[in-house]
Design a protein around this motif. Structure first.
Motif, PDB file in Angstrom:
ATOM      1  N   ILE A   1      61.671  -3.694  88.464  1.00  0.00           N
ATOM      2  CA  ILE A   1      62.611  -4.245  87.787  1.00  0.00           C
ATOM      3  C   ILE A   1      62.823  -3.757  86.326  1.00  0.00           C
ATOM      4  CG2 ILE A   1      62.504  -6.365  89.028  1.00  0.00           C
ATOM      5  CD1 ILE A   1      61.083  -7.609  86.695  1.00  0.00           C
ATOM      6  N   VAL A   2      61.773  -3.170  85.696  1.00  0.00           N
ATOM      7  CA  VAL A   2      61.789  -2.731  84.389  1.00  0.00           C
ATOM      8  C   VAL A   2      62.505  -1.412  84.369  1.00  0.00           C
ATOM      9  CG1 VAL A   2      60.622  -1.622  82.454  1.00  0.00           C
ATOM     10  CG2 VAL A   2      59.649  -3.843  83.476  1.00  0.00           C
ATOM     11  N   ASN A   3      62.704  -0.716  85.261  1.00  0.00           N
ATOM     12  CA  ASN A   3      63.261   0.605  85.537  1.00  0.00           C
ATOM     13  C   ASN A   3      64.899   0.373  85.966  1.00  0.00           C
ATOM     14  OD1 ASN A   3      61.097   2.273  84.636  1.00  0.00           O
ATOM     15  ND2 ASN A   3      60.656   2.936  86.471  1.00  0.00           N
ATOM     16  N   ILE A   4      65.433  -0.796  85.853  1.00  0.00           N
ATOM     17  CA  ILE A   4      66.639  -1.231  86.099  1.00  0.00           C
ATOM     18  C   ILE A   4      67.256  -1.529  84.665  1.00  0.00           C
ATOM     19  CG2 ILE A   4      68.366  -2.701  87.017  1.00  0.00           C
ATOM     20  CD1 ILE A   4      66.294  -3.347  89.334  1.00  0.00           C
ATOM     21  N   ASP A   5      68.170  -0.527  84.114  1.00  0.00           N
ATOM     22  CA  ASP A   5      68.967  -1.085  82.818  1.00  0.00           C
ATOM     23  C   ASP A   5      69.969  -2.349  83.197  1.00  0.00           C
ATOM     24  OD1 ASP A   5      68.418   1.121  81.074  1.00  0.00           O
ATOM     25  OD2 ASP A   5      69.609   2.416  82.166  1.00  0.00           O
ATOM     26  N   SER A   6      69.467  -3.185  82.242  1.00  0.00           N
ATOM     27  CA  SER A   6      70.083  -4.466  82.485  1.00  0.00           C
ATOM     28  C   SER A   6      70.506  -5.196  81.190  1.00  0.00           C
ATOM     29  CB  SER A   6      69.448  -5.591  83.281  1.00  0.00           C
ATOM     30  OG  SER A   6      67.948  -5.588  82.601  1.00  0.00           O
ATOM     31  N   SER A   7      71.130  -4.444  79.915  1.00  0.00           N
ATOM     32  CA  SER A   7      71.486  -5.306  78.968  1.00  0.00           C
ATOM     33  C   SER A   7      72.798  -6.081  79.191  1.00  0.00           C
ATOM     34  CB  SER A   7      72.223  -3.858  78.196  1.00  0.00           C
ATOM     35  OG  SER A   7      73.196  -3.073  78.679  1.00  0.00           O
ATOM     36  N   THR A   8      72.932  -6.907  78.439  1.00  0.00           N
ATOM     37  CA  THR A   8      73.551  -8.192  78.682  1.00  0.00           C
ATOM     38  C   THR A   8      75.110  -7.526  79.072  1.00  0.00           C
ATOM     39  OG1 THR A   8      72.549  -9.286  76.945  1.00  0.00           O
ATOM     40  CG2 THR A   8      74.842 -10.481  77.995  1.00  0.00           C
ATOM     41  N   ASP A   9      75.511  -6.680  78.519  1.00  0.00           N
ATOM     42  CA  ASP A   9      77.053  -6.078  79.004  1.00  0.00           C
ATOM     43  C   ASP A   9      77.030  -5.268  80.228  1.00  0.00           C
ATOM     44  OD1 ASP A   9      75.646  -4.081  77.832  1.00  0.00           O
ATOM     45  OD2 ASP A   9      77.192  -3.405  76.094  1.00  0.00           O
ATOM     46  N   ASN A  10      75.789  -5.063  80.521  1.00  0.00           N
ATOM     47  CA  ASN A  10      75.535  -4.159  82.016  1.00  0.00           C
ATOM     48  C   ASN A  10      75.520  -4.953  83.337  1.00  0.00           C
ATOM     49  OD1 ASN A  10      75.024  -2.238  83.990  1.00  0.00           O
ATOM     50  ND2 ASN A  10      73.428  -1.530  83.173  1.00  0.00           N
ATOM     51  N   LYS A  11      76.773  -5.682  83.496  1.00  0.00           N
ATOM     52  CA  LYS A  11      76.813  -6.512  84.586  1.00  0.00           C
ATOM     53  C   LYS A  11      75.929  -6.174  85.943  1.00  0.00           C
ATOM     54  CE  LYS A  11      78.857  -9.474  81.698  1.00  0.00           C
ATOM     55  NZ  LYS A  11      79.367  -8.931  80.585  1.00  0.00           N
ATOM     56  N   SER A  12      76.367  -4.872  86.224  1.00  0.00           N
ATOM     57  CA  SER A  12      75.983  -4.229  87.429  1.00  0.00           C
ATOM     58  C   SER A  12      74.338  -4.483  87.570  1.00  0.00           C
ATOM     59  CB  SER A  12      76.648  -3.297  87.873  1.00  0.00           C
ATOM     60  OG  SER A  12      76.270  -2.203  86.821  1.00  0.00           O
TER      61      SER A  12
ATOM     62  N   PRO B   1      72.367   0.947  78.269  1.00  0.00           N
ATOM     63  CA  PRO B   1      72.200   1.642  79.475  1.00  0.00           C
ATOM     64  C   PRO B   1      71.634   3.223  79.077  1.00  0.00           C
ATOM     65  CG  PRO B   1      74.371   0.648  79.446  1.00  0.00           C
ATOM     66  CD  PRO B   1      73.799   0.378  78.362  1.00  0.00           C
ATOM     67  N   GLY B   2      70.777   3.662  79.763  1.00  0.00           N
ATOM     68  CA  GLY B   2      70.016   4.980  79.392  1.00  0.00           C
ATOM     69  C   GLY B   2      68.629   5.021  78.863  1.00  0.00           C
ATOM     70  N   GLU B   3      68.312   3.561  78.470  1.00  0.00           N
ATOM     71  CA  GLU B   3      67.209   3.432  77.683  1.00  0.00           C
ATOM     72  C   GLU B   3      65.894   3.563  78.811  1.00  0.00           C
ATOM     73  OE1 GLU B   3      65.053   2.359  74.283  1.00  0.00           O
ATOM     74  OE2 GLU B   3      67.163   2.609  74.772  1.00  0.00           O
ATOM     75  N   VAL B   4      66.198   3.123  80.059  1.00  0.00           N
ATOM     76  CA  VAL B   4      65.376   3.514  81.253  1.00  0.00           C
ATOM     77  C   VAL B   4      64.919   4.888  81.258  1.00  0.00           C
ATOM     78  CG1 VAL B   4      64.810   3.514  83.680  1.00  0.00           C
ATOM     79  CG2 VAL B   4      65.485   1.285  82.393  1.00  0.00           C
ATOM     80  N   LYS B   5      65.897   5.560  81.260  1.00  0.00           N
ATOM     81  CA  LYS B   5      65.684   7.189  81.344  1.00  0.00           C
ATOM     82  C   LYS B   5      64.777   7.590  80.390  1.00  0.00           C
ATOM     83  CE  LYS B   5      68.098  11.476  82.326  1.00  0.00           C
ATOM     84  NZ  LYS B   5      69.367  12.147  82.481  1.00  0.00           N
ATOM     85  N   LYS B   6      65.285   7.103  79.211  1.00  0.00           N
ATOM     86  CA  LYS B   6      64.481   7.795  77.939  1.00  0.00           C
ATOM     87  C   LYS B   6      62.784   7.236  77.845  1.00  0.00           C
ATOM     88  CE  LYS B   6      64.789   6.590  72.899  1.00  0.00           C
ATOM     89  NZ  LYS B   6      65.512   5.868  71.792  1.00  0.00           N
ATOM     90  N   ARG B   7      62.935   5.761  78.263  1.00  0.00           N
ATOM     91  CA  ARG B   7      61.371   5.472  78.223  1.00  0.00           C
ATOM     92  C   ARG B   7      61.094   4.691  79.371  1.00  0.00           C
ATOM     93  NH1 ARG B   7      60.826   0.614  75.473  1.00  0.00           N
ATOM     94  NH2 ARG B   7      62.690   0.044  74.477  1.00  0.00           N
TER      95      ARG B   7
END
Length: 398
Positions: free
Chosen positions: A26-37, A103-109
């Motif tokens: 679940i941490v490796n899912i980008d889920s910022s508030t505006d990233n509804k998917s 989005p993209g933060e998971v790929k970064k770290r």
């Protein structure tokens, strides 16, 4: 080692290993508030697992009253219960699935274990806490006590931006609950949150008249000077003795050095400790438009105190005493503490309704909203064990 002790240790290790596997997922899912998917993807993870232990689960799409009802603007939230149709729940488990990271933060770290800590976007705030809630419920199912409890799970997807779409839903479920457990991170040293400041954001706009700053200054009305006067007035709201703070955090105004500015803005973060401050602060900001200083400039204000303070009442204190008792029984070295903090959570809403609320029930961690956010792995089994023991106190006696 006795066979029973060895068996229990193996179960604990199995639970810990599964937790870490879930954590990485679940941490490796980008889920910022505006990233509804992304938020919905997190919700689907919990939907599957909760269904496996007999919960009825709904993925809701809640509308923000300030936005359209277009699919892209609807907020994914998870609602689950093991007692469909129940009029009252023994426990409400509350948390949020969104993070502040883009989005993209998971790929970064991505999720990573470094020694006795885990890192990654949202690892502390608050995906670790969501998993504590899930694993407590799974453990209750394993030991045969879940069926003796009525539980409501409410995970929203817009907490980091104020829970505008989900707060009425949260309040509705809280009013149906005997008590609320909020799975925001536990602070280092096993410090739970029993009190929080309330607060809100205010946006002050001054509109004046443009003019040439050198040739015709008398024809202008300086919005920047007006906003400066307003900032001085706002600063006088600060009162450390009663726990009220009003901090001007963003200021803008003007375009070019030789033009009298016709617009200026100030953003204000307000926090309060006392419920009676809600009316005083709201009235103060409403009065600003009637108290201008520069002729020709008008002032308007948007915003209000939207989160009441979380106050420690007697019912919550009694619930906290149970946590202290169970922590001593579970582990004599686990000394827990109840603290007050200036930050807000959705527990502010439930506490203000008079429902006993304990916050900070996730795993121990720190540095929320930062790239060096972390959690302490040693706290995983301790938090699951403590909360499981507390939950069992409320089991129906048959």
């Amino acid at each position: 080692m006795e066979p029973v002790q060895q068996h229990m240790q193996e179960i604990t290790q199995k639970r810990y290993d599964l937790f870490l596997k879930d954590f990485e997922t679940i941490v490796n899912i980008d889920s910022s508030t505006d990233n509804k998917s992304g938020v919905e993807q997190v919700a689907r993870f919990f939907e599957k697992r909760l269904q496996e232990i007999g919960f009825e689960v709904k993925i809701l799409k809640l509308a923000n009253c300030n936005k359209s009802t277009h699919e892209d603007d609807l907020v994914p939230c998870l609602e689950a219960t093991n007692r469909p149709g129940a009029e009252k729940f023994d426990i409400m488990m509350l948390g949020h699935m969104d993070t502040v990271f883009p989005p993209g933060e998971v790929k970064k770290r991505p999720f990573k274990i470094e020694g006795d800590r885990a890192t990654g976007p949202g690892v502390c705030d608050m995906k670790g806490g969501l998993l504590v809630a899930l694993h407590v419920l799974e453990k209750l199912k394993e030991n045969g006590t879940l069926d003796d409890l009525s539980v409501c799970v409410a995970f929203n997807g817009d907490e980091e931006t104020g829970s505008e779409a989900s707060q009425e839903w949260i309040k509705q479920k809280a009013l149906m609950s005997q008590r609320v457990f909020v799975f925001e991170p536990c602070r280092p040293g096993y410090r739970f949150v029993l009190q929080r400041k309330g607060g809100g954001w205010f946006f002050v706009t001054a509109k004046g008249i443009s003019a040439h700053a050198g040739a015709d200054p008398e024809k202008g009305a300086n919005a920047v000077v007006e906003i400066a006067h307003q900032i001085v007035a706002i600063n006088k709201l600060n009162d450390l003795e009663i726990g009220t703070s009003a901090q001007v955090t963003v200021v803008s105004g003007g375009d070019k050095v030789n033009i009298i500015p016709n617009e200026a803005k100030a953003s204000v973060d307000v926090r309060i400790s006392r419920p009676e401050e809600v009316e005083r602060v709201n009235n103060f900001f409403r009065s600003l438009s009637q108290n201008t200083h520069i002729p020709g400039v008008t002032v308007s204000v948007e915003g209000f105190i939207d989160r009441p303070p979380m106050v420690l009442d007697e019912k919550t204190r009694t619930l906290w005493n149970l946590f202290e008792k169970k922590s001593r029984e579970l582990d004599k070295d686990m000394k827990i503490e109840g603290i007050s903090t200036g930050g807000c959570s959705d527990g502010n809403f439930t506490s203000a309704l008079g429902v006993p609320t304990i916050d900070g029930m996730g795993i121990v961690g720190a540095n929320s909203h930062r790239e060096d956010e972390y959690v302490e792995l040693a706290s995983i089994n301790r938090m699951i064990g403590l909360i499981t023991d507390v939950c069992q106190v409320f089991c129906i006696k048959k």
